[in-house]
Motif scaffolding. Structure first.
Motif, PDB file in Angstrom:
ATOM      1  N   VAL A  78      -2.840   8.490  10.826  1.00 22.32           N
ATOM      2  CA  VAL A  78      -4.061   7.792  10.402  1.00 22.32           C
ATOM      3  C   VAL A  78      -3.747   6.747   9.343  1.00 22.32           C
ATOM      4  O   VAL A  78      -4.230   5.603   9.411  1.00 22.32           O
ATOM      5  CB  VAL A  78      -5.107   8.805   9.878  1.00 22.32           C
ATOM      6  N   ALA A  79      -2.914   7.115   8.363  1.00 25.56           N
ATOM      7  CA  ALA A  79      -2.561   6.171   7.297  1.00 25.56           C
ATOM      8  C   ALA A  79      -1.813   4.969   7.853  1.00 25.56           C
ATOM      9  O   ALA A  79      -2.054   3.823   7.443  1.00 25.56           O
ATOM     10  CB  ALA A  79      -1.715   6.883   6.237  1.00 25.56           C
ATOM     11  N   GLN A  80      -0.909   5.204   8.792  1.00 22.35           N
ATOM     12  CA  GLN A  80      -0.163   4.100   9.405  1.00 22.35           C
ATOM     13  C   GLN A  80      -1.095   3.183  10.194  1.00 22.35           C
ATOM     14  O   GLN A  80      -0.963   1.948  10.143  1.00 22.35           O
ATOM     15  CB  GLN A  80       0.930   4.654  10.317  1.00 22.35           C
ATOM     16  N   ALA A  81      -2.033   3.779  10.923  1.00 18.74           N
ATOM     17  CA  ALA A  81      -2.984   2.973  11.699  1.00 18.74           C
ATOM     18  C   ALA A  81      -3.871   2.150  10.773  1.00 18.74           C
ATOM     19  O   ALA A  81      -4.117   0.962  11.024  1.00 18.74           O
ATOM     20  CB  ALA A  81      -3.833   3.885  12.585  1.00 18.74           C
ATOM     21  N   ALA A  82      -4.352   2.769   9.702  1.00 14.70           N
ATOM     22  CA  ALA A  82      -5.202   2.050   8.749  1.00 14.70           C
ATOM     23  C   ALA A  82      -4.434   0.925   8.075  1.00 14.70           C
ATOM     24  O   ALA A  82      -4.958  -0.183   7.885  1.00 14.70           O
ATOM     25  CB  ALA A  82      -5.747   3.019   7.704  1.00 14.70           C
ATOM     26  N   SER A  83      -3.180   1.190   7.725  1.00 14.35           N
ATOM     27  CA  SER A  83      -2.349   0.169   7.095  1.00 14.35           C
ATOM     28  C   SER A  83      -2.142  -1.012   8.040  1.00 14.35           C
ATOM     29  O   SER A  83      -2.148  -2.168   7.618  1.00 14.35           O
ATOM     30  CB  SER A  83      -1.000   0.766   6.694  1.00 14.35           C
ATOM     31  N   ALA A  84      -1.969  -0.709   9.338  1.00 14.33           N
ATOM     32  CA  ALA A  84      -1.788  -1.778  10.324  1.00 14.33           C
ATOM     33  C   ALA A  84      -3.042  -2.638  10.425  1.00 14.33           C
ATOM     34  O   ALA A  84      -2.962  -3.864  10.533  1.00 14.33           O
ATOM     35  CB  ALA A  84      -1.438  -1.184  11.687  1.00 14.33           C
ATOM     36  N   PHE A  85      -4.215  -1.998  10.368  1.00 15.92           N
ATOM     37  CA  PHE A  85      -5.462  -2.765  10.370  1.00 15.92           C
ATOM     38  C   PHE A  85      -5.577  -3.585   9.097  1.00 15.92           C
ATOM     39  O   PHE A  85      -6.050  -4.721   9.119  1.00 15.92           O
ATOM     40  CB  PHE A  85      -6.667  -1.831  10.525  1.00 15.92           C
TER      41      PHE A  85
END
Length: 347
Positions: A330-337
């Motif tokens: 989740v953190a990686q996905a949010a960071s990508a956004f």
């Protein structure tokens, strides 16, 4: 929290809202149904961590599935699903078990489900999730009544098709908007999840990353083989003669894989020598791996057993809690956004 990262979490929430609402979860991350691995402990852990656990029914009898669902319910109050193999001889009974337990989502895999099976699931109050390897079948399944689809690329572990996840996503996501679509196969980091969400997916399915969760009952040697492996170690089974078809299975290369090739050559030679008929020869090849997955997962025979793994296995570096794995994704996905937002703001 940095404002751009906060925006990233907000954008992620918007991007997979449809998937979260469909699954009834905090995060639109489905657990891949891995035989012998996706049982009550891991399934409940995934659901408790905000994802969507899925029981792998596999070859279970109705009584075993009944007990597994009951045991899973004792470990979580969160939503979870059950994956059923459409070729299972007791499919109708297994569907009835799911409906009697009021399981909210039934995942149909291993073949094209009948319209009748989908109808029974829906009339019983559950959602029907189906696998679609090509666009034409995806459209047909939607017309037949599927409530959601999973598109799984060849990078996945276990039985796989011939097309990569990235190509399937480009072929299918722009044209299937009536129902949620979850992308699977080779997904080991949140950045990949964010990419498929931006392409139109409602969520993703992750399997290999969860094998080495603390809550996974896989044998310590099975987990060690994952941690030591690289992406190139996860290969598909080899078919030595088109007359003797082999359904491709992606697993870690080991002595069992080499023995399988030798067995095919041996059986084919015996067939051509007139020692057995074609059907018997094909059945002997097909039965080579019988019990091999259980021997690997449960007994720890990682040398001759079937160590099914997706190509994302190279991203499995250690044992972690299921909650930590999900939060990392989740953190990686949010960071990508968040990074995407920065790029858009600073062209």
């Amino acid at each position: 929290m940095d404002i751009s990262l906060k925006n990233g979490y907000e954008e992620l929430g918007v991007a997979w809202r449809r998937g979260c609402e469909f699954l009834g979860t905090d995060y639109a991350i489905m657990g891949g149904a891995m035989s012998w691995v996706s049982e009550r402990h891991l399934v409940a852990a995934i659901s408790n961590a905000g994802g969507f656990g899925v029981i792998a029914c596999g070859a279970m009898t109705s009584d075993l599935l009944d007990a597994e669902i009951t045991a899973t319910r004792e470990l979580t109050q969160k939503p979870f699903g059950v994956n059923l193999i459409t070729m299972h001889p007791e499919l109708d009974q297994l569907v009835n078990i799911c409906l009697s337990h009021k399981v909210g989502h039934v995942v149909l895999a291993g073949g094209v489900p009948s319209k009748e099976t989908i109808r029974r699931i829906k009339e019983g109050g559950a959602k029907a999730i189906c696998f679609a390897p090509i666009l034409a079948l995806a459209k047909k399944l939607v017309r037949t009544g599927a409530d959601a689809l999973v598109i799984e690329g060849m990078e996945a572990g276990g039985h796989v098709g011939p097309v990569s996840t990235s190509v399937l996503a480009q072929e299918i996501l722009p044209y299937i908007t009536e129902v949620p679509v979850f992308v699977a196969g080779g997904i080991g980091r949140g950045e990949a999840i964010s990419t498929y969400l931006r392409m139109g997916a409602s969520g993703c399915q992750v399997g290999t990353r969860f094998v080495c969760a603390f809550e996974s009952i896989a044998h310590p040697d099975f987990k060690k083989s994952f941690i030591r492996a690289n992406a190139r170690d996860a290969v598909t089974t080899v078919q030595v003669d088109p007359q003797f078809p082999v359904i491709p299975v992606r697993a870690l290369n080991n002595e069992g894989g080499k023995k399988f090739i030798e067995t095919q050559h041996n059986v084919i030679a015996r067939y051509r020598a007139g020692e057995m008929d074609l059907a018997t020869a094909q059945l002997e090849i097909e039965h080579f791996w019988a019990g091999a997955l259980r021997r690997a997962v449960i007994d720890g025979d990682v040398e001759f057993g079937s160590v099914m793994a997706g190509q994302s296995v190279g991203m499995v570096k250690s044992e972690q809690s299921t909650a930590d794995i999900i939060q990392e994704l989740v953190a990686q996905a949010a960071s990508a956004f968040s990074d995407h937002e920065v790029i858009r703001s600073n062209p």
